[in-house]
Design a protein around this motif. Structure first.
Motif, PDB file in Angstrom:
ATOM      1  N   ARG A  29       0.821  -1.216   0.000  1.00 30.93           N
ATOM      2  CA  ARG A  29       0.000   0.000   0.000  1.00 30.93           C
ATOM      3  C   ARG A  29       0.852   1.262   0.000  1.00 30.93           C
ATOM      4  O   ARG A  29       0.479   2.280  -0.579  1.00 30.93           O
ATOM      5  CB  ARG A  29      -0.939   0.000   1.209  1.00 30.93           C
ATOM      6  N   ALA A 158      -3.356   6.481 -10.574  1.00 28.85           N
ATOM      7  CA  ALA A 158      -2.783   5.226 -11.070  1.00 28.85           C
ATOM      8  C   ALA A 158      -1.276   5.170 -10.824  1.00 28.85           C
ATOM      9  O   ALA A 158      -0.568   6.156 -11.032  1.00 28.85           O
ATOM     10  CB  ALA A 158      -3.078   5.076 -12.555  1.00 28.85           C
ATOM     11  N   THR A 163      -1.082  -2.540  -7.792  1.00 30.01           N
ATOM     12  CA  THR A 163      -2.468  -2.361  -7.377  1.00 30.01           C
ATOM     13  C   THR A 163      -2.704  -3.143  -6.092  1.00 30.01           C
ATOM     14  O   THR A 163      -1.804  -3.830  -5.590  1.00 30.01           O
ATOM     15  CB  THR A 163      -3.461  -2.778  -8.485  1.00 30.01           C
ATOM     16  N   ALA A 169      -6.570  -2.955   0.136  1.00 31.78           N
ATOM     17  CA  ALA A 169      -7.216  -1.889  -0.632  1.00 31.78           C
ATOM     18  C   ALA A 169      -8.305  -1.185   0.142  1.00 31.78           C
ATOM     19  O   ALA A 169      -8.441   0.041   0.065  1.00 31.78           O
ATOM     20  CB  ALA A 169      -7.803  -2.473  -1.924  1.00 31.78           C
ATOM     21  N   ASP A 185     -12.488  -8.928  -5.778  1.00 33.42           N
ATOM     22  CA  ASP A 185     -11.407  -8.097  -6.311  1.00 33.42           C
ATOM     23  C   ASP A 185     -10.517  -8.905  -7.245  1.00 33.42           C
ATOM     24  O   ASP A 185     -10.189  -8.470  -8.360  1.00 33.42           O
ATOM     25  CB  ASP A 185     -10.539  -7.550  -5.170  1.00 33.42           C
ATOM     26  N   LEU A 189     -10.057  -8.229 -11.233  1.00 33.02           N
ATOM     27  CA  LEU A 189      -8.730  -7.896 -11.742  1.00 33.02           C
ATOM     28  C   LEU A 189      -8.298  -8.899 -12.816  1.00 33.02           C
ATOM     29  O   LEU A 189      -7.785  -8.512 -13.874  1.00 33.02           O
ATOM     30  CB  LEU A 189      -7.712  -7.879 -10.604  1.00 33.02           C
ATOM     31  N   VAL A 210      -5.470  -2.584 -15.237  1.00 35.20           N
ATOM     32  CA  VAL A 210      -5.470  -2.317 -13.797  1.00 35.20           C
ATOM     33  C   VAL A 210      -6.400  -1.165 -13.469  1.00 35.20           C
ATOM     34  O   VAL A 210      -7.168  -1.222 -12.497  1.00 35.20           O
ATOM     35  CB  VAL A 210      -4.039  -2.018 -13.308  1.00 35.20           C
ATOM     36  N   ARG A 211      -6.374  -0.105 -14.295  1.00 35.38           N
ATOM     37  CA  ARG A 211      -7.225   1.039 -13.998  1.00 35.38           C
ATOM     38  C   ARG A 211      -8.696   0.674 -14.148  1.00 35.38           C
ATOM     39  O   ARG A 211      -9.544   1.149 -13.379  1.00 35.38           O
ATOM     40  CB  ARG A 211      -6.886   2.212 -14.920  1.00 35.38           C
ATOM     41  N   TYR A 213     -10.013  -2.172 -13.456  1.00 34.41           N
ATOM     42  CA  TYR A 213     -10.350  -2.869 -12.212  1.00 34.41           C
ATOM     43  C   TYR A 213     -10.490  -1.884 -11.059  1.00 34.41           C
ATOM     44  O   TYR A 213     -11.462  -1.929 -10.289  1.00 34.41           O
ATOM     45  CB  TYR A 213      -9.270  -3.906 -11.884  1.00 34.41           C
ATOM     46  N   GLU A 214      -9.537  -0.968 -10.932  1.00 31.44           N
ATOM     47  CA  GLU A 214      -9.524  -0.066  -9.785  1.00 31.44           C
ATOM     48  C   GLU A 214     -10.749   0.847  -9.749  1.00 31.44           C
ATOM     49  O   GLU A 214     -11.327   1.063  -8.677  1.00 31.44           O
ATOM     50  CB  GLU A 214      -8.243   0.768  -9.792  1.00 31.44           C
ATOM     51  N   MET A 217     -13.496  -1.084  -8.361  1.00 33.26           N
ATOM     52  CA  MET A 217     -13.235  -1.478  -6.980  1.00 33.26           C
ATOM     53  C   MET A 217     -13.341  -0.302  -6.023  1.00 33.26           C
ATOM     54  O   MET A 217     -13.779  -0.464  -4.868  1.00 33.26           O
ATOM     55  CB  MET A 217     -11.852  -2.134  -6.876  1.00 33.26           C
ATOM     56  N   PHE A 218     -12.937   0.893  -6.452  1.00 34.46           N
ATOM     57  CA  PHE A 218     -12.981   2.058  -5.576  1.00 34.46           C
ATOM     58  C   PHE A 218     -14.374   2.259  -4.983  1.00 34.46           C
ATOM     59  O   PHE A 218     -14.537   2.471  -3.781  1.00 34.46           O
ATOM     60  CB  PHE A 218     -12.577   3.320  -6.334  1.00 34.46           C
TER      61      PHE A 218
END
Length: 261
Positions: A29, A158, A163, A169, A185, A189, A210-211, A213-214, A217-218
């Protein structure tokens, strides 16, 4: 490019993508943000009731294959059936963050832990003898302080090649959804990486996967944390278990109340 340093002094590098799945105190993280988990005000004192325990049959008749919540002002007892047929017992109490580390509590002293848990400040005489009996026969006490990160922290610019999934997360108080969300998650991903099949050779494809997914997920992660915070406030309210009863009633769950019990 990230370099992983292990406790034995060895290192590893050359990764196309580093996925932090290393829990509440994630080291990965720190490559993404500087968020520090915040104490929720609750410590769980974890114990176990095995099939050989004198109260096992009594607990089994109450809980069966599921779980049971027993609430009181600012505290709660939770019993959960495990795969080996034993029951995990969680004694949740409002105490300072250093409760288990200030030297006043010795979790290795089982008798002392039982005495403390049965004291007036914790689960004293105002709790039913049956539930106090569970504590009297409990073994292997272990501390579990609850932490969370702010819901607003589940969003970051990003970072190429890095990630997070699971508690790394979106760490929140237990709400019964954490493990399911971590697996979700990982699935999302993996799906995004599969959509961008050239991600192994293309930095741009990797970053787009990745973006994708993020971003999804956010929103999920922030809502998960907030639900956990809200549920914790209900379960550990000063007039508990009344707010819990009202919560279930509001969701249409049949509630049987016995006056004077």
């Amino acid at each position: 490019m990230p370099v992983l340093e292990f406790a034995d002094g060895t290192t590893a590098s050359g990764f196309r993508l580093v996925v932090g799945a290393d829990g509440a105190w994630s080291k990965v993280r720190s490559l993404i943000n500087d968020v520090t988990p915040q104490y929720c005000g609750i410590h769980i004192i974890e114990s176990r009731i095995s099939p050989a325990n004198p109260v096992y049959t009594q607990v089994q008749s109450r809980v069966g294959k599921g779980m049971m919540l027993i609430g009181g002002p600012n505290k709660m007892i939770t019993l959960q059936n495990l795969g080996d047929e034993s029951y995990r017992m969680y004694l949740g109490v409002r105490v300072p963050a250093d409760f288990a580390t200030d030297g006043q509590v010795d979790f290795s002293d089982t008798d002392a832990m039982r005495t403390m848990c049965l004291s007036t400040a914790f689960f004293g005489d105002d709790w039913a003898d049956e539930f106090r009996g569970y504590i009297t026969n409990a073994t292997d006490f272990r501390p579990w302080p609850l932490y969370h990160i702010p819901p607003a922290a589940v969003a970051w610019p990003a970072v190429p090649g890095v990630t997070l999934v699971g508690d790394a997360a979106h760490l929140g108080p237990p709400s019964g959804e954490g493990a399911n969300f971590a697996m979700t998650d990982a699935l999302y991903l993996a799906d995004k990486l599969a959509e961008h099949g050239d991600w192994v050779d293309s930095d741009d494809a990797r970053d787009r996967a990745v973006r994708g997914y993020e971003v999804e997920m956010f929103e999920r992660g922030a809502k998960l944390i907030q639900r956990g915070v809200d549920v914790t406030e209900v379960f550990y309210a000063g007039d508990a278990p009344r707010p819990t009863v009202e919560l279930f009633r509001g969701k249409g769950v049949p509630v049987l109340e016995k006056k004077g019990v």
